[in-house]
Design an enzyme around this catalytic site. Structure first.
Site, PDB file in Angstrom:
ATOM      1  N   GLY A  11       0.656  -1.362  -0.085  1.00 14.58           N
ATOM      2  CA  GLY A  11      -0.095  -0.126  -0.035  1.00 14.58           C
ATOM      3  C   GLY A  11       0.896   1.089   0.193  1.00 14.58           C
ATOM      4  O   GLY A  11       1.442   1.506   1.038  1.00 14.58           O
ATOM      5  N   LEU A  12       0.810   1.876  -1.292  1.00 11.90           N
ATOM      6  CA  LEU A  12       1.405   3.163  -1.426  1.00 11.90           C
ATOM      7  C   LEU A  12       0.873   4.459  -1.605  1.00 11.90           C
ATOM      8  O   LEU A  12       1.017   5.083  -2.543  1.00 11.90           O
ATOM      9  CB  LEU A  12       2.823   3.020  -2.250  1.00 11.90           C
ATOM     10  CG  LEU A  12       3.914   2.004  -1.958  1.00 11.90           C
ATOM     11  CD1 LEU A  12       4.893   1.803  -3.419  1.00 11.90           C
ATOM     12  CD2 LEU A  12       4.586   2.352  -1.045  1.00 11.90           C
ATOM     13  N   VAL A  15      -0.298   7.443   3.130  1.00 10.62           N
ATOM     14  CA  VAL A  15       0.589   7.079   4.302  1.00 10.62           C
ATOM     15  C   VAL A  15       1.766   6.233   3.798  1.00 10.62           C
ATOM     16  O   VAL A  15       2.701   6.521   4.410  1.00 10.62           O
ATOM     17  CB  VAL A  15      -0.563   6.275   5.247  1.00 10.62           C
ATOM     18  CG1 VAL A  15       0.383   5.629   6.832  1.00 10.62           C
ATOM     19  CG2 VAL A  15      -1.559   7.217   5.619  1.00 10.62           C
ATOM     20  N   SER A  17       3.427   5.884   1.136  1.00  8.13           N
ATOM     21  CA  SER A  17       4.501   6.756   0.758  1.00  8.13           C
ATOM     22  C   SER A  17       5.132   7.581   1.586  1.00  8.13           C
ATOM     23  O   SER A  17       6.469   7.981   1.691  1.00  8.13           O
ATOM     24  CB  SER A  17       3.793   7.638  -0.391  1.00  8.13           C
ATOM     25  OG  SER A  17       3.399   6.979  -1.606  1.00  8.13           O
ATOM     26  N   GLU A 131      -0.768   1.038  16.290  1.00  9.22           N
ATOM     27  CA  GLU A 131      -0.538   2.387  16.718  1.00  9.22           C
ATOM     28  C   GLU A 131      -1.450   3.416  15.899  1.00  9.22           C
ATOM     29  O   GLU A 131      -2.412   4.096  16.092  1.00  9.22           O
ATOM     30  CB  GLU A 131       0.642   3.052  17.052  1.00  9.22           C
ATOM     31  CG  GLU A 131       0.711   4.269  17.747  1.00  9.22           C
ATOM     32  CD  GLU A 131      -0.160   4.336  19.309  1.00  9.22           C
ATOM     33  OE1 GLU A 131      -1.188   4.675  19.495  1.00  9.22           O
ATOM     34  OE2 GLU A 131       0.521   3.525  20.017  1.00  9.22           O
ATOM     35  N   VAL A 134      -5.789   4.087  15.313  1.00 14.81           N
ATOM     36  CA  VAL A 134      -6.411   4.636  16.423  1.00 14.81           C
ATOM     37  C   VAL A 134      -5.951   5.779  16.453  1.00 14.81           C
ATOM     38  O   VAL A 134      -4.904   5.979  17.009  1.00 14.81           O
ATOM     39  CB  VAL A 134      -6.740   3.878  17.438  1.00 14.81           C
ATOM     40  CG1 VAL A 134      -7.662   4.857  18.557  1.00 14.81           C
ATOM     41  CG2 VAL A 134      -7.469   2.649  17.416  1.00 14.81           C
ATOM     42  N   GLY A 136      -4.845   8.447  14.684  1.00 15.66           N
ATOM     43  CA  GLY A 136      -3.671   9.132  13.944  1.00 15.66           C
ATOM     44  C   GLY A 136      -2.414   8.981  14.626  1.00 15.66           C
ATOM     45  O   GLY A 136      -1.796   7.952  14.988  1.00 15.66           O
ATOM     46  N   LYS A 207     -12.737   2.344  15.888  1.00 14.87           N
ATOM     47  CA  LYS A 207     -11.449   2.798  16.680  1.00 14.87           C
ATOM     48  C   LYS A 207     -11.857   2.421  18.092  1.00 14.87           C
ATOM     49  O   LYS A 207     -11.194   1.954  18.897  1.00 14.87           O
ATOM     50  CB  LYS A 207     -11.191   4.314  16.458  1.00 14.87           C
ATOM     51  CG  LYS A 207     -10.573   4.451  15.071  1.00 14.87           C
ATOM     52  CD  LYS A 207     -10.538   5.734  14.734  1.00 14.87           C
ATOM     53  CE  LYS A 207     -10.090   6.089  13.487  1.00 14.87           C
ATOM     54  NZ  LYS A 207      -9.977   7.517  13.009  1.00 14.87           N
TER      55      LYS A 207
END
Length: 438
Positions: A11-12, A15, A17, A131, A134, A136, A207
């Protein structure tokens, strides 16, 4: 020199990247802090040709993410795809079964399958860190899983969705409608093209389910959360709350009671004097109430590439600092096999009371009729105010705003049903819970 910790990332997007970029930019600092280098050795994403603004030279591109999850050439698998089923779930399961540590930001996956995944991780003796799933960049998972050891938690609640907090903040500050704020949030990238998951409270619920498990040592139970979003919050509610000394926030709340655990997500009025009322924009905040520390409030950036990437990198750094053969702590603070069954609490009186707004025809007797229906249902009123509506609305109408003392939701709903049957209402009644500090 200790061998480098080898990372594979699936997954790029924004986040992913950011994680690749920051790991390269902060390479020397992270090596000093962790005692070993951290190296991204392989990545996988849907579109190899997309421009991401990062240097992928000397990093292997793997077309099939499942192949990367099972690769013997990585130590840590980072899942940043999203989604509770499909390839994200398959990849995380495969990586754990192969004995790889896993770092993920996928709250939906963990809310549905977190306990099962934790059992695999604990059996294999590897870490499952989340981490970034939830709040950020706020280190709330680490705080609850490690730093609060020995504390008994009675309540955890907070602002867990930056999109909703941004909308509610703008409505108050600039006096613009929910619809206008949502459009601007979409333009700025704070809200998706289909914002339902955020504005109807489901993101917050996922969350909250994870925080509940950490707080109370129980299995995750996202389906037992009462969920209500903010799409029905109007400027009239925002202004009435302000005049009464409150701010409206979308809160996720989990409380341990004598009869079980109560989980709920809904718009909430909080006194302007409280710290959480001052949390503005896309910022998140989490309050944890414990027996030893009292209340601990954590606040910070709740979204964005850098904030979420910071949490992901923190999880990776924790793995880099761990020693081979070290017995890692349980994923949810309590061993997965020992998590207690979730027991839903019985309905009880809401101590904070309720805010009720009624749009009624402006005629003699309506005010008294509303007060009578409240009394019939044993609802004690802290205040009841009648005020005209803004211009450009139906003539001969008024708002009646009520604030109740402690009462049950069922009593409030019965009273509202009677008022509706009396034929005085010209719009759907609004009811918002009030949370007051303990």
């Amino acid at each position: 020199m200790v061998n480098a910790l080898k990372i594979g990332i699936v997954g790029l997007g924004t986040v992913g990247s950011s994680v690749v970029r920051i790991l390269k930019e902060k390479q020397d600092l992270l090596t000093k802090q962790c005692g070993r280098p951290i190296e991204v050795v392989a990545v996988s994403a849907r579109d190899r040709t997309r421009e991401r603004g990062i240097d992928l030279q000397n990093i292997e591109w793997v077309d099939d993410p499942l192949v990367l999850a099972g690769s013997k050439d990585i130590d840590v698998f980072v899942e940043l795809i999203g989604g509770e089923e499909g390839i994200a779930r398959f990849c995380v399961e495969e990586a754990l079964k192969r004995g790889h540590h896993v770092v993920t930001a996928n709250k939906a996956l963990l809310a549905r399958h977190g306990v099962a995944l934790a059992k695999i991780a604990e059996k294999k003796g590897v870490l499952l860190n989340f981490e970034a799933a939830v709040a950020g960049g706020i280190p709330v998972i680490k705080a609850m899983r490690e730093s609060l050891s020995g504390n008994s938690v009675s309540r955890v609640y907070g602002i867990l969705n930056g999109t909703c907090n941004y909308i509610l903040t703008r409505m108050l500050a600039e006096g613009i409608s929910f619809e206008e704020c949502l459009k601007e949030a979409q333009i700025l990238g704070y809200a998706e093209a289909d914002p339902t998951f955020d504005i109807e409270g489901y993101d917050t619920a996922h969350k909250l389910a994870l925080l509940t498990s950490l707080a109370f040592g129980c299995v995750i139970s996202v389906d037992d959360i009462y969920v209500e979003g903010i799409s029905n919050i109007s400027l009239a509610d925002i202004h009435a709350a302000d005049e009464l000394g409150y701010r409206i926030k979308l809160l996720g709340v989990a409380v341990k009671t004598d009869t079980g655990i109560e989980q709920r997500v809904h718009p909430t009025m909080v006194p302007t004097s409280t710290v959480i009322a001052q949390v503005q924009g896309v910022t998140n905040a989490v309050s944890i109430q414990t027996d030893l520390l009292g209340e601990l409030l954590l606040s910070g950036p709740g979204a964005g590439g850098n904030a979420t990437a910071s949490a992901v990198i923190g999880d990776i750094a924790d793995i880099a600092k761990s020693h081979p053969g070290f017995q890692h702590g349980p994923v949810f603070g309590t061993p997965a096999q020992a998590l207690a069954p979730y027991k839903r609490a019985r309905m009880r009186a809401h101590a904070g009371g309720y805010f009720i707004r009624l749009t009624v025809t402006d005629k003699i007797g309506v005010f008294a009729s509303v007060a009578k229906r409240m009394a019939e249902n044993s609802i004690s009123l802290e205040s009841i105010v009648q005020r005209p509506l803004a211009e450009n609305v139906q003539p001969n109408t008024k708002n009646i705003v009520l604030v109740t003392h402690e009462t049950t939701e069922s009593s409030v709903r019965k009273a509202l049903m009677s008022i509706m049957e009396d034929g005085h209402l010209i719009d759907k009644p609004q009811m918002i819970r009030i949370e007051r500090p303990n």
